[in-house]
Structure formats: C-alpha cells, structure tokens
Design a protein around this motif. Structure first.
Motif, PDB file in Angstrom:
ATOM      1  N   LEU A   1      43.333 -92.789  29.659  1.00  0.00           N
ATOM      2  CA  LEU A   1      44.760 -92.753  29.722  1.00  0.00           C
ATOM      3  C   LEU A   1      45.600 -93.221  28.351  1.00  0.00           C
ATOM      4  O   LEU A   1      46.484 -92.522  27.863  1.00  0.00           O
ATOM      5  N   ALA A   2      45.345 -94.369  28.194  1.00  0.00           N
ATOM      6  CA  ALA A   2      46.263 -95.253  27.270  1.00  0.00           C
ATOM      7  C   ALA A   2      45.715 -94.542  25.776  1.00  0.00           C
ATOM      8  O   ALA A   2      46.598 -94.437  24.976  1.00  0.00           O
TER       9      ALA A   2
ATOM     10  N   MET B   1      51.727-101.534  24.717  1.00  0.00           N
ATOM     11  CA  MET B   1      50.583-101.467  25.466  1.00  0.00           C
ATOM     12  C   MET B   1      49.378-102.453  25.117  1.00  0.00           C
ATOM     13  O   MET B   1      48.863-102.589  26.269  1.00  0.00           O
ATOM     14  N   THR B   2      49.357-102.918  24.049  1.00  0.00           N
ATOM     15  CA  THR B   2      48.419-103.959  23.856  1.00  0.00           C
ATOM     16  C   THR B   2      48.989-105.280  24.313  1.00  0.00           C
ATOM     17  O   THR B   2      48.000-106.079  24.651  1.00  0.00           O
ATOM     18  N   MET B   3      50.199-105.330  24.973  1.00  0.00           N
ATOM     19  CA  MET B   3      50.591-106.383  25.787  1.00  0.00           C
ATOM     20  C   MET B   3      50.612-106.388  27.171  1.00  0.00           C
ATOM     21  O   MET B   3      50.317-107.265  28.155  1.00  0.00           O
TER      22      MET B   3
ATOM     23  N   VAL C   1      44.286 -96.330  18.022  1.00  0.00           N
ATOM     24  CA  VAL C   1      43.243 -96.095  18.855  1.00  0.00           C
ATOM     25  C   VAL C   1      42.671 -97.693  18.473  1.00  0.00           C
ATOM     26  O   VAL C   1      42.073 -98.045  19.621  1.00  0.00           O
ATOM     27  N   CYS C   2      42.382 -97.787  17.256  1.00  0.00           N
ATOM     28  CA  CYS C   2      41.673 -99.202  16.878  1.00  0.00           C
ATOM     29  C   CYS C   2      42.378-100.474  17.396  1.00  0.00           C
ATOM     30  O   CYS C   2      41.708-101.088  18.074  1.00  0.00           O
TER      31      CYS C   2
ATOM     32  N   ILE D   1      51.886 -93.410  36.128  1.00  0.00           N
ATOM     33  CA  ILE D   1      52.992 -94.081  36.629  1.00  0.00           C
ATOM     34  C   ILE D   1      53.119 -95.583  36.537  1.00  0.00           C
ATOM     35  O   ILE D   1      53.952 -96.034  36.071  1.00  0.00           O
ATOM     36  N   THR D   2      52.040 -96.232  36.986  1.00  0.00           N
ATOM     37  CA  THR D   2      51.797 -97.713  36.670  1.00  0.00           C
ATOM     38  C   THR D   2      51.838 -98.094  35.319  1.00  0.00           C
ATOM     39  O   THR D   2      52.485 -99.078  35.027  1.00  0.00           O
ATOM     40  N   LEU D   3      51.178 -97.417  34.513  1.00  0.00           N
ATOM     41  CA  LEU D   3      51.209 -97.811  33.128  1.00  0.00           C
ATOM     42  C   LEU D   3      52.605 -97.396  32.437  1.00  0.00           C
ATOM     43  O   LEU D   3      52.849 -98.420  31.685  1.00  0.00           O
TER      44      LEU D   3
END
Length: 452
Positions: free
Chosen positions: A317-318, A291-293, A370-371, A13-15
């Motif tokens: 999870l990510a 997500m990278t940010m 993924v990378c 949820i936080t992600l």
C-alpha cells in the motif's frame, strides 16, 4: 474476497490517519526551509551559494539524529508491541539524554573544523566570508532541531503523529514570520542578512521545543528510574539498529559533499541552483518523508507481534501511494518548471539552471521514494544491515557514478540527467530487494532474530 477488500480499506484509512499529520508538518517544516533559501536568493547569488555549501554538513547532523531516532523508535515500538511499557519509558529518556550530548559534540566539532571543510568543498574566499558569519547560529539551530526531533521520535513510537505535525507547523509559522525581519530588517535597522535566517530558525525551534517538552511531561512517557540499567541492557540492540541506520543516513550527506564538489566546478550560479533544487527535493518528497516517520513504528509493532501478513500489505500500500503521488507531482512541477524557478530564484541565470534541474529530477523522485521507504522499513523490520547496504548502493553505485559521468560528458545538462537516471536505478534495485525479502517472511523473521 470482500473481507480482504475491507481489511485493505481499513489499512489505507489507518495509513492516511497516521501519515497526514506528519505530511502537513513536513510540508510546513521543509516549506519554510525553501522560503529561507528564496529570501536569501534576494540577497544575491553569493550568499545563496554560500548557504548551499553548508547543506551537506547540515545533512550530516540530520543524518546522525535521524539514525538515532530510527533506532529508538524501533525499540520503543517493539517494547510497546510486547507490552513492556516501563521499558519504553526508560528508552525514551535515554534517547533524549544521549541524543542531546552526541549532537552537541558533533556541532562543536563542525564549528572548529569549518574552514578546512568548506575549502575542501570548493568554497571561494567570498563564500567563506558569508559562511563564517552564518555557520555559528546555523549549528545552534541544528542542535535545537535535533532535540526537537528526538521528542518527535518518542511521540511517533507511541503512534501519535498529530502533535509532531502541529509542532512542525507552529515552528514553521514562527520562522516564516521572523525570516524577512531578521534577514532584511525593518525601518532603519538593516537586519542580519544571511545569519538572520539561522537565528529565525533557532527561535522557532526553541518555541517548538518548549511546547513539545511540556506535552511529553504530561503524557508521562519518560522516567528517571533505572535508566543506567536500561542503558546497559539496551546498548547492544540500540547499536545494532542505530549504527547501520546512522551509516545509511550519513551516506546522503557524504554523497551531497561529493556532488557539490562536482557542481562547484561549474560556477556560482550552478551552486546556487543546486542548493535551491536540494530544498525543493525535500519539500517535494514530503509525503514520502512523512511515511518514513509514520510507517516504521507501525511496522515495528507488527514485527514485535510476528504479523508478517500485515507487514506485506502495508508495504504494498505504501509503495503504491508513493509512486502514484510522487510521479504525478513530479510531472506537474516539471511542466511548471519555468514559473517555479522564477518564484524561487531572483537571478535570471540561476532561474534557467534551476528550471533544467526541476525538469529532470522531480519525476525521478517517484523511484527515489520507493528506495527511501524500503530503507526505512528495513530498520524497523530487523534488517538494518541490508537497509544500510541498499542506501550505500543507491548513492555510490547508482546516483553518484551517473551524476559524475553525466557531468564529465555533457556538463550541467548531463549532471541533471545523470542524477535522474541514478534515482530510477535505485528505485528498481530497492523494489527487487523488497520483493525477495517479503516472499520469504518466515525465513526472514528467523534470520533477523538471529542477528541480521
């Protein structure tokens, strides 16, 4: 077991809360860049090919700014995790001042060296005419965009992803409104053509910069006190993160330059299709980019607190989210490739070449995601050198050799297939590296603190 499930649910949820504002912002920002190219495609194959030649150098500017942003976000988030709020303010001020100067110098250099560089990339006389008119306003908009990105980095380091997301949407809407007006004109005014796209972006970034600066001042996350002393104290840890991060971020522009040289030998239609595919690539990776940010500041705070258990859960999870989302989207777009290409490209030959790229490349972005996440996490978790080496391996051991070999053996279809295979190999290597590191978190933590 129930407690673990609850914790994982709370992390998810936080992600989601951290990522969705940035995902919407990235979608808006990259969406208007793709629409830029779609509008330019209506001008003809030559202007679109000319814009495609500028992408590697534009990515070069972005690579420098992202590398600096990664470093400052990591240091600020670690300072906040350790309770050093005054230092976090000083670091925020430093990146805004130094970043503007560094990107400004780079922009001037790229302006002065534009003709030799574009000739080396394979641009012909016709493309150079279009580039000469476009490159000045494009560089100016890139500098404004870099300043805006540094402000976003400060907000993300403090855990605020909503405001950057909103500003990206606002800038995108302004750009979308101005694009057709500036490119094609209205009434008796014929517009500016290709340079109009750059001027529309410059105005959009200027508005976003104004609003973001006002919000930053109200949050009081910057200071003018003891900045020089902080610069003396922080330049070594900053350089230790920023240098490998910038080198990592500079690898894709360098690879893009080498790739465009290979594509340029196949014809203008292929160059135009490759440029559109590059725009579509970044748009399709919007969740990964978000997500990278949003993930590194969170990981940085966990790193500062020594919470390696949560770091492991976050990364699992990510990566799960990244693979499921990216593979589903890639397969869907591959199936719809003829219609996607028809929307983006006006020329039938460009449409055919673009559809082929979409079918091969889009599904492979699950492995590329993924990378990207592993490299991004590395800069936040104290192993920037490994992240840099992984980024280098992705491009120069996996991606480019496969692309060049495929092009040499099978032409255009070989280029598309080779690039896709390179992405898959990079994802496998990144997963193996991450598993090895996270299986020894305590040893890794000590090793990182001793200097990577």
């Amino acid at each position: 077991m129930a407690a673990v499930d609850i914790q994982q649910r709370e992390l998810a949820i936080t992600l989601w809360r951290q990522t969705w504002p940035m995902a919407i912002g990235v979608l808006a920002l990259l969406g208007f860049q793709l629409v830029d190219s779609a509008f330019i495609a209506r001008l003809g194959t030559a202007p679109l090919a000319a814009q495609s030649f500028t992408f590697p150098l534009s990515f070069l500017i972005i690579g420098i700014q992202v590398g600096m942003g990664i470093a400052i976000a990591a240091l600020i988030s670690r300072a906040l995790g350790a309770g050093e709020e005054a230092r976090a303010k000083r670091l925020s001020s430093l990146v805004l001042l130094a970043g503007g100067v560094v990107i400004g110098v780079l922009v001037v250099m790229l302006w002065l060296l534009q003709m030799p560089i574009f000739r080396l990339l394979g641009a012909d006389t016709t493309a150079l005419v279009y580039i000469r008119a476009y490159w000045g306003p494009q560089l100016f908009s890139a500098w404004l965009g870099a300043l805006l990105y540094f402000i976003y980095s400060v907000f993300r380091a403090h855990g605020d992803t909503r405001l950057p997301g909103k500003m990206m949407v606002l800038s995108s809407l302004i750009n979308l409104g101005l694009d057709p007006l500036f490119i094609f004109g209205i009434g008796s005014w014929q517009g500016w053509g290709l340079p109009g796209a750059a001027w529309a972006t410059a105005i959009a970034f200027s508005v976003g910069l104004l609003f973001s600066s006002i919000k930053l001042k109200r949050r009081q996350w910057t200071t003018n006190i003891a900045i020089w002393q902080e610069a003396v104290r922080s330049w070594r840890p900053f350089a230790g993160i920023a240098a490998p991060a910038m080198i990592s971020q500079l690898m894709p522009p360098l690879a893009a330059m080498l790739a465009i040289v290979a594509v340029a030998g196949l014809g203008d239609a292929q160059v135009a299709a490759w440029g559109l595919a590059s725009r579509l690539e970044t748009l399709s990776l919007m969740v990964i980019l978000a997500m990278t940010m949003s993930l590194p500041p969170w990981l940085g705070r966990c790193y500062g607190a020594g919470d390696w258990g949560q770091i492991q859960q976050l990364m699992r999870l990510a990566l799960t989210v990244a693979v499921i989302w990216q593979l589903s989207l890639g397969v869907l777009l591959a199936l719809a490739s003829p219609w996607v290409a028809m929307v983006l490209a006006g020329n039938q030959e460009v449409q055919s070449e673009l559809a082929l790229l979409i079918r091969f490349l889009l599904p492979s972005y699950a492995a590329l995601g993924v990378c990207m996440l592993v490299v991004s996490a590395g800069n936040a978790l104290g192993w920037p050198l490994r992240a840099m080496l992984l980024s280098s391996a992705r491009l120069f051991i996996c991606y480019l050799p496969c692309l060049w070999l495929g092009t040499h053996l099978f032409g255009w279809i070989g280029l598309a297939a080779g690039a896709a295979v390179g992405n898959v190999l990079a994802g496998i290597v990144a997963w193996m590296v991450l598993r090895r590191i996270l299986s020894r978190p305590h040893r890794q933590a000590g090793f990182s603190k001793s200097g990577n």
